[in-house]
Design a protein around this motif. Structure first.
Motif, mmCIF file in Angstrom:
data_model
loop_
_atom_site.group_PDB
_atom_site.id
_atom_site.type_symbol
_atom_site.label_atom_id
_atom_site.label_comp_id
_atom_site.label_asym_id
_atom_site.label_seq_id
_atom_site.Cartn_x
_atom_site.Cartn_y
_atom_site.Cartn_z
ATOM 1 N N ASP A 19 -6.261 57.396 -7.941
ATOM 2 C CA ASP A 19 -7.457 58.390 -7.670
ATOM 3 C C ASP A 19 -7.284 58.191 -6.130
ATOM 4 O OD1 ASP A 19 -10.639 58.741 -7.260
ATOM 5 O OD2 ASP A 19 -10.486 57.278 -7.727
ATOM 6 N N ALA A 20 -6.540 57.522 -5.266
ATOM 7 C CA ALA A 20 -6.759 57.006 -4.162
ATOM 8 C C ALA A 20 -5.964 58.496 -3.369
ATOM 9 C CB ALA A 20 -6.117 55.616 -3.547
ATOM 10 N N LEU A 21 -5.077 58.672 -4.353
ATOM 11 C CA LEU A 21 -3.689 59.818 -3.318
ATOM 12 C C LEU A 21 -4.558 60.946 -3.038
ATOM 13 C CD1 LEU A 21 -0.433 58.205 -5.520
ATOM 14 C CD2 LEU A 21 -0.736 57.890 -2.544
ATOM 15 N N ALA A 22 -4.855 60.781 -5.005
ATOM 16 C CA ALA A 22 -5.929 62.203 -4.637
ATOM 17 C C ALA A 22 -6.904 62.622 -3.624
ATOM 18 C CB ALA A 22 -6.756 62.197 -5.853
ATOM 19 N N LYS A 23 -7.825 61.261 -2.819
ATOM 20 C CA LYS A 23 -8.499 61.399 -2.140
ATOM 21 C C LYS A 23 -8.194 61.362 -0.520
ATOM 22 C CE LYS A 23 -12.624 59.783 -4.958
ATOM 23 N NZ LYS A 23 -13.259 58.131 -6.066
ATOM 24 N N MET A 24 -7.257 60.836 -0.333
ATOM 25 C CA MET A 24 -6.700 60.295 0.872
ATOM 26 C C MET A 24 -6.300 61.420 1.744
ATOM 27 S SD MET A 24 -3.655 57.438 0.707
ATOM 28 C CE MET A 24 -3.549 57.244 2.390
ATOM 29 N N ALA A 55 -8.360 55.079 7.825
ATOM 30 C CA ALA A 55 -8.239 54.583 9.267
ATOM 31 C C ALA A 55 -7.839 53.378 8.863
ATOM 32 C CB ALA A 55 -9.102 54.482 10.289
ATOM 33 N N LEU A 56 -7.762 52.802 7.474
ATOM 34 C CA LEU A 56 -7.412 51.306 7.220
ATOM 35 C C LEU A 56 -7.902 51.361 5.604
ATOM 36 C CD1 LEU A 56 -6.435 48.706 7.977
ATOM 37 C CD2 LEU A 56 -8.658 48.218 7.737
ATOM 38 N N ILE A 57 -6.657 50.807 5.046
ATOM 39 C CA ILE A 57 -6.662 50.947 3.485
ATOM 40 C C ILE A 57 -6.490 49.561 3.178
ATOM 41 C CG2 ILE A 57 -5.410 51.724 1.306
ATOM 42 C CD1 ILE A 57 -4.640 53.642 3.392
ATOM 43 N N PHE A 58 -7.763 49.329 2.054
ATOM 44 C CA PHE A 58 -6.981 48.091 1.163
ATOM 45 C C PHE A 58 -7.378 48.003 -0.347
ATOM 46 C CE2 PHE A 58 -10.352 46.649 4.586
ATOM 47 C CZ PHE A 58 -9.351 44.951 5.134
ATOM 48 N N SER A 103 4.628 58.877 2.631
ATOM 49 C CA SER A 103 3.613 60.007 2.859
ATOM 50 C C SER A 103 4.185 60.481 4.926
ATOM 51 C CB SER A 103 2.436 59.759 3.022
ATOM 52 O OG SER A 103 2.077 60.669 3.800
ATOM 53 N N ALA A 104 4.194 61.463 5.277
ATOM 54 C CA ALA A 104 4.685 61.525 6.472
ATOM 55 C C ALA A 104 3.227 61.800 7.387
ATOM 56 C CB ALA A 104 5.077 63.141 6.891
ATOM 57 N N ARG A 105 2.158 61.954 6.261
ATOM 58 C CA ARG A 105 1.060 61.822 7.119
ATOM 59 C C ARG A 105 0.211 60.411 7.829
ATOM 60 N NH1 ARG A 105 -3.534 65.952 5.496
ATOM 61 N NH2 ARG A 105 -3.290 67.191 7.356
ATOM 62 N N PHE A 106 0.754 59.478 6.606
ATOM 63 C CA PHE A 106 0.085 58.304 6.585
ATOM 64 C C PHE A 106 0.951 56.573 6.915
ATOM 65 C CE2 PHE A 106 -2.621 61.421 4.015
ATOM 66 C CZ PHE A 106 -4.027 61.621 4.586
ATOM 67 N N HIS A 107 1.723 57.632 6.759
ATOM 68 C CA HIS A 107 3.022 56.675 7.016
ATOM 69 C C HIS A 107 1.945 55.273 8.382
ATOM 70 C CE1 HIS A 107 4.846 58.984 10.095
ATOM 71 N NE2 HIS A 107 5.254 57.246 10.701
ATOM 72 N N ASP A 108 1.496 55.754 9.419
ATOM 73 C CA ASP A 108 1.011 54.430 9.854
ATOM 74 C C ASP A 108 -0.171 54.342 9.868
ATOM 75 O OD1 ASP A 108 3.347 54.621 11.749
ATOM 76 O OD2 ASP A 108 2.308 56.888 12.905
#
Length: 124
Positions: A35-40, A46-49, A69-74
């Motif tokens: 569900d999270a990966l589909a919504k990201m 800016a932050l994920i718990f 992920s290239a887009r979210f690795h940071d």
């Protein structure tokens, strides 16, 4: 600022949503890793718990996929768990998590963690 909370417990999601909402953050909720990966992409938090123990895709797998992920690795990922063991912390660090927060968390501990990982983003 958007913060994503991934947890299969509706109680934990609701608590986090209330605490973060009262502090002025936009909250995106997900009940598991898929569900999270589909919504990201749509929400770009800016932050994920991320809870560790979830069905289908657990927190370690979810964190590893986010960090690859290239887009979210940071994007900072904070692992959530009711277990506060050294092994859990080490395994979280191995998949790239930035921090570890033990459940049940307090409003203060949650907001302190948010400030710690989002303060640099505010100064950009």
């Amino acid at each position: 600022m958007k913060i994503m909370v991934i947890d299969d417990s509706s109680t934990i999601r609701r608590s986090a949503e209330i605490f973060l909402g009262q502090a002025g953050y936009q909250v995106v909720l997900a009940d598991d890793g898929f569900d999270a990966l589909a919504k990201m992409n749509d929400h770009r938090p800016a932050l994920i718990f991320c809870d560790i123990l979830m069905p289908r895709l657990d927190g370690y797998q979810t964190c590893a996929l986010i960090k690859k992920s290239a887009r979210f690795h940071d994007t900072p990922v904070v692992m959530l768990s009711s277990k506060d063991g050294l092994f859990d912390r080490a395994r979280g660090a191995m998949v790239g998590s930035d921090a570890y927060l033990t459940k049940p968390f307090t409003k203060d501990s949650l907001l302190k963690t948010v400030r710690q990982y989002t303060a640099p983003a505010l100064s950009k």
